[in-house]
Design a protein around this motif. Structure first.
Motif, mmCIF file in Angstrom:
data_model
loop_
_atom_site.group_PDB
_atom_site.id
_atom_site.type_symbol
_atom_site.label_atom_id
_atom_site.label_comp_id
_atom_site.label_asym_id
_atom_site.label_seq_id
_atom_site.Cartn_x
_atom_site.Cartn_y
_atom_site.Cartn_z
ATOM 1 N N TYR A 7 42.754 45.989 36.282
ATOM 2 C CA TYR A 7 42.849 44.657 35.660
ATOM 3 C C TYR A 7 43.289 43.699 36.747
ATOM 4 C CZ TYR A 7 43.150 47.379 31.327
ATOM 5 O OH TYR A 7 42.924 48.250 30.295
ATOM 6 N N TYR A 8 42.425 42.859 37.291
ATOM 7 C CA TYR A 8 41.050 42.587 36.954
ATOM 8 C C TYR A 8 40.250 42.698 38.243
ATOM 9 C CZ TYR A 8 43.147 41.082 32.642
ATOM 10 O OH TYR A 8 43.868 41.073 31.489
ATOM 11 N N PRO A 9 39.046 43.217 38.165
ATOM 12 C CA PRO A 9 38.277 43.418 39.407
ATOM 13 C C PRO A 9 37.656 42.135 39.959
ATOM 14 C CG PRO A 9 37.058 44.231 37.511
ATOM 15 C CD PRO A 9 38.389 43.770 36.990
ATOM 16 N N LYS A 10 37.563 41.068 39.130
ATOM 17 C CA LYS A 10 36.845 39.862 39.566
ATOM 18 C C LYS A 10 37.655 38.609 39.248
ATOM 19 C CE LYS A 10 32.059 39.783 39.032
ATOM 20 N NZ LYS A 10 30.788 39.361 38.396
ATOM 21 N N PRO A 11 37.821 37.709 40.236
ATOM 22 C CA PRO A 11 38.503 36.436 39.947
ATOM 23 C C PRO A 11 37.692 35.625 38.939
ATOM 24 C CG PRO A 11 38.123 36.706 42.323
ATOM 25 C CD PRO A 11 37.344 37.785 41.631
ATOM 26 N N MET A 12 38.375 34.771 38.208
ATOM 27 C CA MET A 12 37.680 33.911 37.235
ATOM 28 C C MET A 12 36.598 33.069 37.910
ATOM 29 S SD MET A 12 39.083 34.168 34.165
ATOM 30 C CE MET A 12 39.669 32.798 33.192
ATOM 31 N N HIS A 13 36.940 32.540 39.097
ATOM 32 C CA HIS A 13 35.986 31.604 39.720
ATOM 33 C C HIS A 13 34.723 32.306 40.192
ATOM 34 C CE1 HIS A 13 37.821 32.973 43.549
ATOM 35 N NE2 HIS A 13 36.711 32.542 44.115
ATOM 36 N N LYS A 14 34.720 33.646 40.196
ATOM 37 C CA LYS A 14 33.514 34.379 40.603
ATOM 38 C C LYS A 14 32.719 34.905 39.417
ATOM 39 C CE LYS A 14 34.362 35.549 45.340
ATOM 40 N NZ LYS A 14 34.956 36.537 46.254
ATOM 41 N N GLN A 15 33.191 34.617 38.192
ATOM 42 C CA GLN A 15 32.437 35.048 37.014
ATOM 43 C C GLN A 15 31.154 34.225 36.902
ATOM 44 O OE1 GLN A 15 33.062 37.620 35.282
ATOM 45 N NE2 GLN A 15 35.265 38.044 35.468
ATOM 46 N N LEU A 16 30.066 34.908 36.605
ATOM 47 C CA LEU A 16 28.766 34.242 36.494
ATOM 48 C C LEU A 16 28.827 33.095 35.465
ATOM 49 C CD1 LEU A 16 25.786 34.225 37.359
ATOM 50 C CD2 LEU A 16 25.335 35.853 35.510
ATOM 51 N N ALA A 17 29.559 33.347 34.362
ATOM 52 C CA ALA A 17 29.662 32.334 33.303
ATOM 53 C C ALA A 17 30.301 31.036 33.799
ATOM 54 C CB ALA A 17 30.462 32.888 32.124
ATOM 55 N N PHE A 18 31.061 31.113 34.896
ATOM 56 C CA PHE A 18 31.724 29.927 35.446
ATOM 57 C C PHE A 18 31.022 29.403 36.703
ATOM 58 C CE2 PHE A 18 35.796 31.658 33.393
ATOM 59 C CZ PHE A 18 35.688 30.801 32.306
ATOM 60 N N LEU A 43 42.176 30.307 46.723
ATOM 61 C CA LEU A 43 42.439 31.319 45.686
ATOM 62 C C LEU A 43 42.553 32.711 46.307
ATOM 63 C CD1 LEU A 43 39.851 29.823 43.146
ATOM 64 C CD2 LEU A 43 42.342 29.687 42.942
ATOM 65 N N SER A 44 43.106 32.760 47.509
ATOM 66 C CA SER A 44 43.047 34.028 48.260
ATOM 67 C C SER A 44 43.994 35.108 47.739
ATOM 68 C CB SER A 44 43.265 33.781 49.752
ATOM 69 O OG SER A 44 44.425 33.031 49.950
ATOM 70 N N ALA A 45 45.112 34.710 47.100
ATOM 71 C CA ALA A 45 45.998 35.751 46.544
ATOM 72 C C ALA A 45 45.259 36.497 45.426
ATOM 73 C CB ALA A 45 47.298 35.141 46.031
ATOM 74 N N THR A 46 44.556 35.734 44.592
ATOM 75 C CA THR A 46 43.767 36.361 43.515
ATOM 76 C C THR A 46 42.690 37.271 44.091
ATOM 77 O OG1 THR A 46 44.149 34.508 42.017
ATOM 78 C CG2 THR A 46 42.249 35.904 41.545
ATOM 79 N N GLU A 47 41.993 36.779 45.119
ATOM 80 C CA GLU A 47 40.926 37.591 45.728
ATOM 81 C C GLU A 47 41.484 38.917 46.223
ATOM 82 O OE1 GLU A 47 37.650 36.372 47.095
ATOM 83 O OE2 GLU A 47 37.741 34.239 46.578
#
Ligand SMILES: *Cc1c(COP(=O)(O)O)cnc(C)c1O
Length: 371
Positions: free
Chosen positions: A315-326, A335-339
């Motif tokens: 939880y979670y393999p993909k940051p929100m900003h990389k979701q196709l829906a976004f 956003l490097s800490a999230t990455e």
């Protein structure tokens, strides 16, 4: 081994849960039975807010608050980049713009500095109206309310606490789900307080907001169900789920929250020094929706655990900003800490019913693969 042992929990609570469910079936009060209102009262008292409005799930709870606050096209709503999809989904669903904010590497929660940077960047651009922030109590740890709220309120933003994973946590003597201008939670089975299907709730001290939410959860009702004064939705908590939650909530208060903290301390005692363990800052209590470590050799570790029958989750393999829906949604800050977290986090089996022996087994296996 179960990742979260809901079967064991049921065995312990079976007599009371079966009795509660059978009562709903014999009364046939499936929708809006008295258990729903009783539960709302119990939950509101426990966290310490005036109103609890239950609903169909945690995503609806967030969405209903977006509606209550009139979030719409042209509004900027700041959400963490590291969270479950819903937190940003409800913003975009209303036509508003989710602005992704980085998190702190150690707590996994919204980084106040990143929030301030994102607010200033949006302000400078001058295209969007500053509307709200949705900080998340990720993995059970309350967000840093004093810091985040101060920045938000300074810029005129409302704060909606997404407490889907945080119910039961404590921040400087205050319960999670009371830390923002309003809060939501989820009773999805695997959350700290889960039911046997979907469920959710909203917490607010504001009478007008509470009345509005009670209206929109039943098709925008006025004085009664067939008097419709606005557009709403159908988002009620079933009586059966409320009845199950009443039993589970009692266990949660009496021992589950303490026991899950005990399990977390066993993990931390054994893993400290070898692994990057989750941080619980002074003045915080976590409800441990997840126990999450950070590792560089995650695939190898996960496979080794799996070979020994021990489940683990990412939880979670993909940051929100990389979701196709976004895709197409602008990134305002680094956003490097999230990455990094998306590459390194690993959640271990966790629930109040795990024994010290089980934790010993898991941690001794982990030691073999420590890097
Ligand atoms: C689970 C979750 C939700 C959504 O709750 P549902 O009941 O599944 O709709 C929202 N936000 C966060 C952070 C969650 O973990």
């Amino acid at each position: 081994m179960e990742f979260r042992d809901l079967k064991k929990q049921y065995q312990v609570l079976k007599k009371d849960i079966d009795f509660a469910v059978e009562r709903v079936m014999s009364d046939c009060n499936f929708i809006s039975g008295s258990q729903v209102q009783e539960l709302e009262k119990e939950l509101a008292e426990y966290v310490g807010v005036k109103h609890c409005i239950s609903c169909a799930n945690g995503t609806d709870a967030l969405q209903m608050m977006m509606m209550a606050w009139g979030v719409t096209e042209g509004d900027a709503v700041f959400v963490p980049d590291f969270t479950f999809f819903s937190t940003g989904e409800v913003v975009a669903f209303e036509g508003a713009t989710p602005v992704f904010v980085d998190v702190c590497r150690d707590t996994f929660n919204m980084d106040p500095k990143s929030l301030e940077a994102a607010i200033l960047a949006v302000e400078k651009e001058g295209q969007l109206k500053l509307k709200a922030v949705i900080p998340v109590d990720l993995f059970g740890l309350p967000y840093d309310a004093d810091e985040i709220n101060a920045i938000a309120h300074k810029h005129g933003l409302l704060v909606l606490e997404d407490g889907a994973q945080g119910f039961g946590g404590v921040y400087k003597g205050r319960r999670a789900c009371t830390l923002g201008d309003a809060a939501t939670t989820s009773f999805f089975p695997a959350k700290p307080l889960g039911c046997y299907g979907d469920g959710g709730a909203i917490f607010t001290n504001d009478d007008e907001t509470a009345a509005y939410l009670k209206s929109i959860r039943v098709h925008g009702k006025g004085t009664m169900k067939y008097d419709n004064i606005r557009l709403g939705m159908n988002s009620r908590l079933d009586t059966i789920q409320a009845a199950i939650l009443q039993v589970k909530f009692k266990a949660f208060k009496e021992y589950e929250l303490d026991d899950v903290n005990k399990v977390a301390s066993w993990y931390s005692e054994k893993l400290a020094g070898t692994f990057e363990i989750p941080v619980v800052p002074e003045g915080f209590v976590s409800s441990w929706a997840q126990y999450t470590i950070k590792v560089s050799n995650r695939d190898e570790l996960q496979a080794s655990l799996k070979a020994k029958g021990i489940p683990s989750m990412v939880y979670y393999p993909k940051p929100m900003h990389k979701q196709l829906a976004f895709s197409g949604i602008k990134q305002y800050v680094d956003l490097s800490a999230t990455e990094e977290l998306c590459q390194t986090v690993l959640s271990l089996p966790m629930d109040p019913y795990k024994s010290n022996d089980i934790i010993n087994l898991i941690t001794s296996l982990l030691q073999v693969y420590a890097k």
